[in-house]
Enzyme design. Structure first.
Site, PDB file in Angstrom:
ATOM      1  N   HIS A   1      -5.809   3.372  -7.907  1.00 61.57           N
ATOM      2  CA  HIS A   1      -4.509   2.730  -7.666  1.00 61.57           C
ATOM      3  C   HIS A   1      -3.396   3.770  -7.482  1.00 61.57           C
ATOM      4  CE1 HIS A   1      -2.671  -1.497  -8.305  1.00 61.57           C
ATOM      5  NE2 HIS A   1      -1.927  -0.811  -7.452  1.00 61.57           N
TER       6      HIS A   1
ATOM      7  N   ASP B   1      -8.453   0.977  -3.335  1.00 52.33           N
ATOM      8  CA  ASP B   1      -7.470   1.599  -4.223  1.00 52.33           C
ATOM      9  C   ASP B   1      -7.153   0.672  -5.386  1.00 52.33           C
ATOM     10  OD1 ASP B   1      -5.673   3.839  -4.779  1.00 52.33           O
ATOM     11  OD2 ASP B   1      -4.057   2.398  -4.432  1.00 52.33           O
TER      12      ASP B   1
ATOM     13  N   GLU C   1      -9.631  -3.306 -13.104  1.00 53.41           N
ATOM     14  CA  GLU C   1      -9.098  -1.949 -13.240  1.00 53.41           C
ATOM     15  C   GLU C   1      -8.265  -1.721 -14.492  1.00 53.41           C
ATOM     16  OE1 GLU C   1      -5.038  -1.502 -10.776  1.00 53.41           O
ATOM     17  OE2 GLU C   1      -6.719  -2.144  -9.533  1.00 53.41           O
TER      18      GLU C   1
ATOM     19  N   ARG D   1      -4.486  -5.736  -4.083  1.00 58.52           N
ATOM     20  CA  ARG D   1      -4.769  -6.225  -5.423  1.00 58.52           C
ATOM     21  C   ARG D   1      -6.273  -6.385  -5.591  1.00 58.52           C
ATOM     22  NH1 ARG D   1      -0.602  -4.609  -6.407  1.00 58.52           N
ATOM     23  NH2 ARG D   1       1.247  -5.599  -7.291  1.00 58.52           N
TER      24      ARG D   1
END
Length: 332
Positions: free
Chosen positions: A297, A259, A264, A235
């Site tokens: 992600h 990632d 985001e 996260r």
């Protein structure tokens, strides 16, 4: 029985169609749009809602679902931190998630990114693009000579640990809740501080909670080994971006694979047309660095995971409608 599925991607559509064929007693409606104030009216007449998105499930949306008599919301993902818990409770909405659509997918991607960092592939790709085929000075590190510290030993953390061990790395771990099998192996350290101090690589697999927010910060980075590699496929909120950038600038952090990113939402999974148009200067700062790998992600993004996300969420929603029960219920 009617279920509406929001945010259905093109790669999910074949699995949703297959599920519909296998469950002819359920009328399935679907849309590629996300569940928000502009689309919630599409749920009127449905018995349950299946959805996936990074943007919030706001009180106004949940109140509207409640006014439609909809009490069942099934997420195709793990995290529930973007749900207004008070509104869900106020409307009597039960929520399910998919706690494990493919732990192996995320673990494999995490280790892949680490190996890219250790073998300096990003640097060599950039050099070769400019016609430079020299080796030096970009000599690599070997994972089998390193200690990997895994923060959180849930399904994904344990899957990653198996791969790290396969490379011959020494693996240690920290978690408030100890897995019995790992406990027998003696891999746990007692505190996060011990994990930071002993790890050449820090692999984060913790959920986003208030306690974990910005757990990677100036103070904790100072407790780590010089040249530590930080991996965050979990996260974005776990990492204080400013502290990470400072650690990279000073050389305290040898590299990072991200990632997830704390800002985001609205950026990842969007085509801006050019690098310059990405509306986040800190993210672009990180993306420009040869020792940082940013991915939008995608660690979860495999065919198996996409299938499981659809099937597990649809099965859970149908079970809630039929029985009021599901083995994937979450407490908000």
């Amino acid at each position: 029985m009617k279920i509406i599925a929001y945010g259905i991607r093109d790669d999910e559509k074949p699995y949703l169609d297959k599920w519909s064929e296998e469950n002819p007693d359920v009328e399935v409606a679907s849309t590629g749009e996300l569940l928000d104030d502009s689309t919630v009216d599409q749920a009127k007449g449905a018995d349950g809602v299946v959805t996936y998105q990074q943007k919030p499930y706001t009180a106004s949306v949940l109140d509207k679902l409640g006014s439609f008599g909809i009490k069942y919301l099934s997420l195709r993902n793990v995290g529930v931190d973007n749900i207004d818990a008070d509104a869900a409770k106020r409307n009597g909405i039960q929520v399910t998630n998919v706690p494990a659509y493919s732990p192996e997918a995320i673990a494999e991607f995490t280790v892949t990114q680490l190996m890219r960092l250790l073998r300096r592939t990003n640097t060599f790709d950039r050099k070769q693009a400019n016609g430079d085929l020299r080796w030096a000075p970009d000599i690599a590190d070997e994972l089998n000579q390193m200690t990997v510290g895994v923060f959180a030993t849930g399904r994904i953390g344990r899957a990653a640990m198996r791969i790290y061990k396969g490379f011959g790395a020494k693996v240690i771990a920290y978690d408030i809740y100890h897995n019995p099998e790992l406990e027998k192996e003696g891999v746990y350290v007692d505190t996060p501080e011990e994990l930071y101090a002993q790890s050449d690589v820090l692999s984060l697999h913790a959920p986003a909670t208030k306690e974990n927010e910005h757990m990677i910060n100036d103070k904790t980075i100072a407790q780590m080994k010089d040249g530590v590699f930080i991996l965050n496929p979990a996260r974005g909120a776990l990492v204080d971006t400013d502290a990470l950038i400072c650690g990279l600038d000073s050389g305290k952090i040898g590299g990072a694979a991200l990632d997830t990113y704390e800002n985001e939402v609205g950026i990842f999974n969007t085509d801006f047309g050019s690098f310059d148009k990405i509306p986040d200067e800190r993210l672009k700062n990180l993306m420009k660095r040869e020792n940082v790998l940013v991915s939008p992600h995608i660690a979860f993004y495999t065919k198996r995971a996409a299938r499981n996300m659809v099937y597990f969420a649809m099965d859970a929603n149908k079970s809630l409608i039929n029985t009021g029960k599901s083995d994937k219920l979450v407490e908000l």
